[in-house]
Design a protein around this motif. Structure first.
Motif, PDB file in Angstrom:
ATOM      1  N   ARG A  93       0.864  -1.186   0.000  1.00 14.55           N
ATOM      2  CA  ARG A  93       0.000   0.000   0.000  1.00 14.55           C
ATOM      3  C   ARG A  93       0.898   1.233   0.000  1.00 14.55           C
ATOM      4  NH1 ARG A  93      -0.358  -1.662   5.455  1.00 14.55           N
ATOM      5  NH2 ARG A  93       0.283  -0.048   6.939  1.00 14.55           N
ATOM      6  N   TYR A 174      -4.596   3.824  -9.921  1.00  9.82           N
ATOM      7  CA  TYR A 174      -5.024   3.208  -8.670  1.00  9.82           C
ATOM      8  C   TYR A 174      -6.423   3.677  -8.309  1.00  9.82           C
ATOM      9  CZ  TYR A 174      -0.071   2.205  -8.461  1.00  9.82           C
ATOM     10  OH  TYR A 174       1.193   1.774  -8.784  1.00  9.82           O
ATOM     11  N   GLN A 175      -7.165   2.778  -7.679  1.00  6.76           N
ATOM     12  CA  GLN A 175      -8.480   3.152  -7.188  1.00  6.76           C
ATOM     13  C   GLN A 175      -8.328   4.166  -6.050  1.00  6.76           C
ATOM     14  OE1 GLN A 175     -11.507   1.964  -8.658  1.00  6.76           O
ATOM     15  NE2 GLN A 175      -9.887   1.447 -10.126  1.00  6.76           N
ATOM     16  N   LYS A 176      -9.285   5.070  -5.948  1.00  9.30           N
ATOM     17  CA  LYS A 176      -9.204   6.131  -4.946  1.00  9.30           C
ATOM     18  C   LYS A 176      -9.029   5.564  -3.539  1.00  9.30           C
ATOM     19  CE  LYS A 176     -11.819   9.593  -7.558  1.00  9.30           C
ATOM     20  NZ  LYS A 176     -13.062  10.404  -7.613  1.00  9.30           N
ATOM     21  N   GLU A 177      -9.678   4.434  -3.262  1.00 12.07           N
ATOM     22  CA  GLU A 177      -9.565   3.842  -1.920  1.00 12.07           C
ATOM     23  C   GLU A 177      -8.143   3.379  -1.624  1.00 12.07           C
ATOM     24  OE1 GLU A 177     -11.014  -0.712  -2.846  1.00 12.07           O
ATOM     25  OE2 GLU A 177     -12.527   0.851  -2.612  1.00 12.07           O
ATOM     26  N   GLU A 178      -7.350   3.096  -2.663  1.00 12.61           N
ATOM     27  CA  GLU A 178      -5.962   2.683  -2.463  1.00 12.61           C
ATOM     28  C   GLU A 178      -5.077   3.860  -2.057  1.00 12.61           C
ATOM     29  OE1 GLU A 178      -4.425  -0.501  -5.330  1.00 12.61           O
ATOM     30  OE2 GLU A 178      -5.968   0.492  -6.538  1.00 12.61           O
ATOM     31  N   ARG A 180      -5.742   6.093   0.275  1.00 15.84           N
ATOM     32  CA  ARG A 180      -6.160   6.638   1.575  1.00 15.84           C
ATOM     33  C   ARG A 180      -4.971   7.014   2.457  1.00 15.84           C
ATOM     34  NH1 ARG A 180      -7.243   1.270   1.325  1.00 15.84           N
ATOM     35  NH2 ARG A 180      -6.236  -0.117   2.851  1.00 15.84           N
ATOM     36  N   ASP A 200     -13.606   6.232 -10.309  1.00 16.05           N
ATOM     37  CA  ASP A 200     -13.069   5.791  -9.022  1.00 16.05           C
ATOM     38  C   ASP A 200     -11.564   5.592  -9.054  1.00 16.05           C
ATOM     39  OD1 ASP A 200     -15.535   5.764  -7.732  1.00 16.05           O
ATOM     40  OD2 ASP A 200     -16.000   3.756  -8.479  1.00 16.05           O
TER      41      ASP A 200
END
Length: 295
Positions: A93, A174-178, A180, A200
């Motif tokens: 991450r 990358y996805q926005k949640e990645e 964070r 996203d």
């Protein structure tokens, strides 16, 4: 080299019962290939894990038995790569183990910033880059200290054994949640929307991407570069190796560092072998090459 996977006490019957026949002989052969190709040490206790990871490959290839799969792996280099990729875990991450990036910024990059602005080289290496979050975190750390790094002689080498994760990293999406764990100011400055309907996802900006060069590399093979590196990240990699191989990898990595360069390792890993006398602790799982050591 003898490993637990090749021990003669392993029974000759089935190790795991399931959809596919998986014998002790199949396990021994897979373990030997993994050790020879990538240095991965697979004790018999990993048999269930090996079965579950590779059963997916058998289904994808339409193969009915592990004996047939072993024949395929022996004759097909691409499938050997896929097998090794399936047996390793790509957990990553952005800014994982944040203290490493703080150390990189304060202990390595800030002291080098003025030298870099004068045109001198700065070289960093992510030695198991997975899908790119680690080297891009390194790039964002560089840019937080040296905003015009893309126009200077500052480069990050990103390598991994798995060609699929290398391709993901090169893509830089990358996805926005990645994202964070990316500080909001860096996220706003260095990521941009992906063209099209994928709302996203975000793409890392060109100046950040240009700092990173992705290459496929087997740490057990030849390293087609000479360094020296100002910092090397090699985290949660040697846990797959036996002690002898771990010592060899630590030694090779340390010799790639410049004097006073930094090596960052995983929280469950320990430096061993000749590298122990060449490195000094400089924080949590952070080490510096001793300036008194010759290369």
């Amino acid at each position: 080299m003898t490993t637990a996977a090749a021990n003669s006490s392993v029974p000759s019957g089935a190790l795991v019962t399931g959809e596919f026949s998986f014998s002790a002989a199949n396990f021994r052969e897979i373990a030997e290939i993994a050790k020879t190709e990538a240095g991965i040490d697979l004790p018999q206790s990993k048999a269930t894990l090996v079965y579950s990871r590779l059963a997916k490959r058998l289904r994808a290839l339409g193969i009915d038995t592990f004996s047939e799969y072993c024949e395929t792996v022996r004759s097909n280099e691409s499938e050997r790569d896929s097998m090794i990729a399936a047996l390793t875990t790509n957990v990553t991450r952005f800014f994982r183990e944040g203290h490493h990036f703080e150390h990189l910024r304060s202990a390595i990059l800030e002291p080098l910033a003025e030298s870099a602005r004068r045109g001198n080289r700065v070289r960093l290496w992510s030695a198991a880059c997975s899908t790119g979050q680690e080297p891009y975190s390194m790039a964002l750390t560089v840019l937080s200290v040296i905003p015009n790094a893309a126009s200077l002689d500052v480069r990050i080498l990103a390598t991994d054994l798995n060609p699929h994760v290398i391709a993901h990293g090169k893509n830089g999406q990358y996805q926005k949640e990645e994202l964070r764990d990316v500080p909001p100011n860096l996220r706003a400055k260095w990521f941009e929307p992906v063209p099209g309907d994928n709302r996203d996802a975000l793409k890392i900006a060109d100046d950040a991407r240009s700092l990173v060069s992705f290459r496929q590399l087997n740490l057990m093979g030849t390293w087609p570069f000479s360094g020296p590196f100002d910092a090397i990240f090699c985290r949660n990699v040697v846990i797959y190796f036996d002690r002898e191989t771990q010592s060899m990898i630590w030694n090779r990595l340390t010799r790639m560092l410049r004097q006073d360069g930094a090596l960052y390792i995983g929280h469950s890993e320990r430096i061993s072998g000749p590298a122990s006398s060449m490195l000094s602790t400089d924080g949590i799982t952070s080490y510096r090459r001793k300036s008194s050591q010759s290369s």
